[in-house]
Design a protein around this motif. Structure first.
Motif, PDB file in Angstrom:
ATOM      1  N   ASP A 256       5.446   6.964  -8.574  1.00 48.38           N
ATOM      2  CA  ASP A 256       5.718   5.536  -8.310  1.00 48.38           C
ATOM      3  C   ASP A 256       5.752   5.281  -6.809  1.00 48.38           C
ATOM      4  O   ASP A 256       5.201   4.299  -6.319  1.00 48.38           O
ATOM      5  N   ASN A 257       6.416   6.188  -6.065  1.00 46.00           N
ATOM      6  CA  ASN A 257       6.487   6.028  -4.609  1.00 46.00           C
ATOM      7  C   ASN A 257       5.101   6.103  -3.981  1.00 46.00           C
ATOM      8  O   ASN A 257       4.753   5.290  -3.123  1.00 46.00           O
ATOM      9  N   ALA A 258       4.314   7.102  -4.408  1.00 47.60           N
ATOM     10  CA  ALA A 258       2.978   7.280  -3.828  1.00 47.60           C
ATOM     11  C   ALA A 258       2.164   5.994  -4.025  1.00 47.60           C
ATOM     12  O   ALA A 258       1.441   5.556  -3.125  1.00 47.60           O
ATOM     13  N   LYS A 260       3.504   2.914  -4.630  1.00 45.51           N
ATOM     14  CA  LYS A 260       4.184   1.798  -3.958  1.00 45.51           C
ATOM     15  C   LYS A 260       3.898   1.795  -2.462  1.00 45.51           C
ATOM     16  O   LYS A 260       3.736   0.746  -1.863  1.00 45.51           O
ATOM     17  N   TYR A 261       3.870   2.998  -1.872  1.00 42.12           N
ATOM     18  CA  TYR A 261       3.721   3.073  -0.417  1.00 42.12           C
ATOM     19  C   TYR A 261       2.282   3.417   0.004  1.00 42.12           C
ATOM     20  O   TYR A 261       2.079   4.067   1.023  1.00 42.12           O
ATOM     21  N   SER A 262       1.306   2.989  -0.810  1.00 41.37           N
ATOM     22  CA  SER A 262      -0.100   3.197  -0.450  1.00 41.37           C
ATOM     23  C   SER A 262      -0.830   1.865  -0.512  1.00 41.37           C
ATOM     24  O   SER A 262      -0.526   1.021  -1.352  1.00 41.37           O
ATOM     25  N   ILE A 284       0.197  14.509  -3.154  1.00 46.67           N
ATOM     26  CA  ILE A 284      -0.313  14.227  -1.804  1.00 46.67           C
ATOM     27  C   ILE A 284      -0.908  12.819  -1.802  1.00 46.67           C
ATOM     28  O   ILE A 284      -1.768  12.513  -2.643  1.00 46.67           O
ATOM     29  N   ASP A 285      -0.431  11.961  -0.921  1.00 43.61           N
ATOM     30  CA  ASP A 285      -1.021  10.620  -0.865  1.00 43.61           C
ATOM     31  C   ASP A 285      -1.584  10.327   0.512  1.00 43.61           C
ATOM     32  O   ASP A 285      -1.198  10.957   1.501  1.00 43.61           O
ATOM     33  N   THR A 286      -2.526   9.391   0.549  1.00 39.84           N
ATOM     34  CA  THR A 286      -3.089   8.982   1.840  1.00 39.84           C
ATOM     35  C   THR A 286      -2.548   7.584   2.161  1.00 39.84           C
ATOM     36  O   THR A 286      -3.276   6.702   2.601  1.00 39.84           O
ATOM     37  N   HIS A 303      19.059   5.470   1.016  1.00 38.35           N
ATOM     38  CA  HIS A 303      18.350   5.355   2.299  1.00 38.35           C
ATOM     39  C   HIS A 303      16.955   4.759   2.074  1.00 38.35           C
ATOM     40  O   HIS A 303      16.144   5.309   1.341  1.00 38.35           O
ATOM     41  N   ARG A 304      16.688   3.619   2.696  1.00 41.82           N
ATOM     42  CA  ARG A 304      15.379   2.969   2.612  1.00 41.82           C
ATOM     43  C   ARG A 304      15.046   2.472   4.006  1.00 41.82           C
ATOM     44  O   ARG A 304      15.926   2.045   4.728  1.00 41.82           O
ATOM     45  N   PHE A 305      13.770   2.545   4.380  1.00 48.16           N
ATOM     46  CA  PHE A 305      13.451   1.977   5.687  1.00 48.16           C
ATOM     47  C   PHE A 305      12.306   0.981   5.584  1.00 48.16           C
ATOM     48  O   PHE A 305      12.021   0.246   6.499  1.00 48.16           O
ATOM     49  N   GLY A 311      13.142  -1.554  -4.223  1.00 45.70           N
ATOM     50  CA  GLY A 311      13.514  -0.203  -4.660  1.00 45.70           C
ATOM     51  C   GLY A 311      14.996  -0.006  -4.482  1.00 45.70           C
ATOM     52  O   GLY A 311      15.659  -0.792  -3.802  1.00 45.70           O
ATOM     53  N   SER A 312      15.514   1.070  -5.111  1.00 45.45           N
ATOM     54  CA  SER A 312      16.960   1.308  -5.046  1.00 45.45           C
ATOM     55  C   SER A 312      17.331   2.260  -3.916  1.00 45.45           C
ATOM     56  O   SER A 312      18.488   2.336  -3.521  1.00 45.45           O
ATOM     57  N   GLY A 313      16.343   3.018  -3.430  1.00 42.79           N
ATOM     58  CA  GLY A 313      16.663   4.049  -2.432  1.00 42.79           C
ATOM     59  C   GLY A 313      17.331   5.251  -3.085  1.00 42.79           C
ATOM     60  O   GLY A 313      17.960   6.064  -2.415  1.00 42.79           O
ATOM     61  N   LEU A 314      17.172   5.354  -4.430  1.00 38.24           N
ATOM     62  CA  LEU A 314      17.848   6.447  -5.143  1.00 38.24           C
ATOM     63  C   LEU A 314      16.881   7.459  -5.746  1.00 38.24           C
ATOM     64  O   LEU A 314      17.275   8.565  -6.109  1.00 38.24           O
ATOM     65  N   GLY A 315      15.596   7.070  -5.845  1.00 40.99           N
ATOM     66  CA  GLY A 315      14.614   7.912  -6.542  1.00 40.99           C
ATOM     67  C   GLY A 315      14.551   9.327  -5.984  1.00 40.99           C
ATOM     68  O   GLY A 315      14.586  10.303  -6.745  1.00 40.99           O
ATOM     69  N   LEU A 316      14.494   9.456  -4.665  1.00 40.79           N
ATOM     70  CA  LEU A 316      14.355  10.795  -4.070  1.00 40.79           C
ATOM     71  C   LEU A 316      15.660  11.584  -4.157  1.00 40.79           C
ATOM     72  O   LEU A 316      15.638  12.800  -4.321  1.00 40.79           O
ATOM     73  N   SER A 317      16.784  10.856  -4.067  1.00 40.14           N
ATOM     74  CA  SER A 317      18.070  11.543  -4.158  1.00 40.14           C
ATOM     75  C   SER A 317      18.257  12.105  -5.582  1.00 40.14           C
ATOM     76  O   SER A 317      18.722  13.231  -5.766  1.00 40.14           O
TER      77      SER A 317
END
Ligand code: ADP
Length: 348
Positions: A256-258, A260-262, A284-286, A303-305, A311-317
């Motif tokens: 989802d992150n890959a 969302k942030y592509s 791996i994303d570009t 933590h989100r920047f 997003g919740s900033g919780l997915g990676l944690s």
């Protein structure tokens, strides 16, 4: 001019924390007023007694930071948690800051401990941890029910809709979906926080798990013009013993992150590699990448920047908690503006 001994007494008894002074064998030499207030013991009752024996319960030396750090390792340490037993038998949690003491010829002569009672803080923390999952759970139910009824409305089961009505309802439904995802993250996180997560292990086929996750997001990826590849390993990866539902959760978070942030036109590659003792999973994303100064914090909860996405900033944690509970490791490498690689290891 105040006499040095008098000055010492004044400072000692005006400290806002408990102070205990012991000799090199751990026998109490001094105990200030705050230490008396915290423990319920008078100075005269403890002087000459072994510190760990009178204050620690069960009375074994290693449970006592003053003994373990200052006397045994001859090390300073700041704010370590410990449990002590008050005179009335009540156990309380304290934080202790300790240091060994050396005279002017550098001879080791004993240790000092400054401590404060944090039982009240601990109680509040326990209550907060228990309230969060209940709260998130209660929030999730009405959201799920509303989403269900919206789907019925949209399918025309409650009568025909005009085009504009359908488009408004679709916007509400998309909003509810995002809200539901935030609550689910929050629920999972607060459950992990409230009690230690122990993986429910069974046979888990990582190749199948990855392939099915990719299929789940294929449509969304196509819409964004993002291509997803799965580099199949040359030799099939052995089935591992893991909590498959939760491994799915990690992969879904990372995927989802890959996405969302592509930006459109980007590429996402999955790689599975068998190693001697573990299996390495890489995504791996570009995409947009992560600034170097943000990298150390991205696995921290909340933590989100990147504020232009939701997003919740919780997915990676959550992913980190799950991987580490399996005895594995997760990390990220990234070049800002070029892309990121998220990797995690799971023991075979
Ligand atoms: P969320 O995505 O809900 O904000 P996460 O814990 O999943 O929370 O991620 C934390 C932060 O790390 C994100 O807000 C984002 O800034 C950054 N991040 C995570 N994955 C990627 C990625 N693949 N590419 C760029 N930034 C990322």
């Amino acid at each position: 001019m105040i006499d040095q001994q008098q000055l010492y007494e004044i400072i000692k008894n005006n400290l806002p924390v408990g102070l205990t002074l012991v000799d090199k064998d751990g026998i109490i030499q001094d105990f200030n007023s705050q230490a008396e207030a915290i423990t319920g013991y008078q100075k005269t009752e403890v002087i000459g007694k072994l510190h760990f024996e009178i204050l620690h319960s069960p009375p074994y030396r290693e449970a006592c930071p003053l003994f373990a750090f200052a006397l045994q390792k001859k090390q300073q340490t700041v704010e370590v948690e410990s449990t002590i037993k008050k005179k009335n038998g009540e156990s309380i949690t304290i934080t202790a800051t300790v240091s060994p003491l050396f005279d002017k010829d550098k001879n080791f002569i004993g240790g000092i401990e400054l401590f404060r009672d944090i039982s009240q803080l601990k109680k509040l923390e326990r209550e907060r941890k228990n309230i969060l999952p209940m709260f998130a759970h209660d929030m999730k139910n009405p959201v799920t029910t509303s989403a269900g009824f919206l789907s019925r409305l949209l399918s025309g089961k409650a009568g025909p809709l005009t085009e504009i009505q359908a488009s408004y309802l679709q916007i509400i439904k998309d909003g509810l979906k995002k809200l539901e995802e935030l609550i689910i993250d929050f629920l999972e996180f607060s459950r992990f926080e409230a009690k230690e997560y122990i993986p429910l292990k069974s046979a888990c086929n990582l190749e199948d798990t990855l392939a099915s996750q990719i299929e789940t997001v294929r449509l969304e990826a196509d819409k964004k013009d993002i291509r997803i590849f799965f580099e199949y390993p040359d030799i099939p990866i052995p089935v591992i013993d893991a909590d498959c539902r939760m491994i799915n959760r990690i992969i879904s978070n990372l995927l989802d992150n890959a996405l969302k942030y592509s930006n459109p036109g980007a590429m996402i590659t999955f790689r599975l590699t068998e190693r001697e003792k573990d299996v390495l999973v890489q995504i791996i994303d570009t995409g947009k990448g992560i600034p170097e100064e943000q990298l150390p914090y991205i696995f921290d909860a909340f933590h989100r920047f990147n504020r232009d996405t939701s997003g919740s900033g919780l997915g990676l944690s959550i992913a980190k908690t799950i991987v580490e509970a399996h005895g594995g490791k997760i990390w990220a490498e990234s070049t800002h503006g070029k892309g990121s690689t998220f990797s995690f290891l799971l023991p075979k």
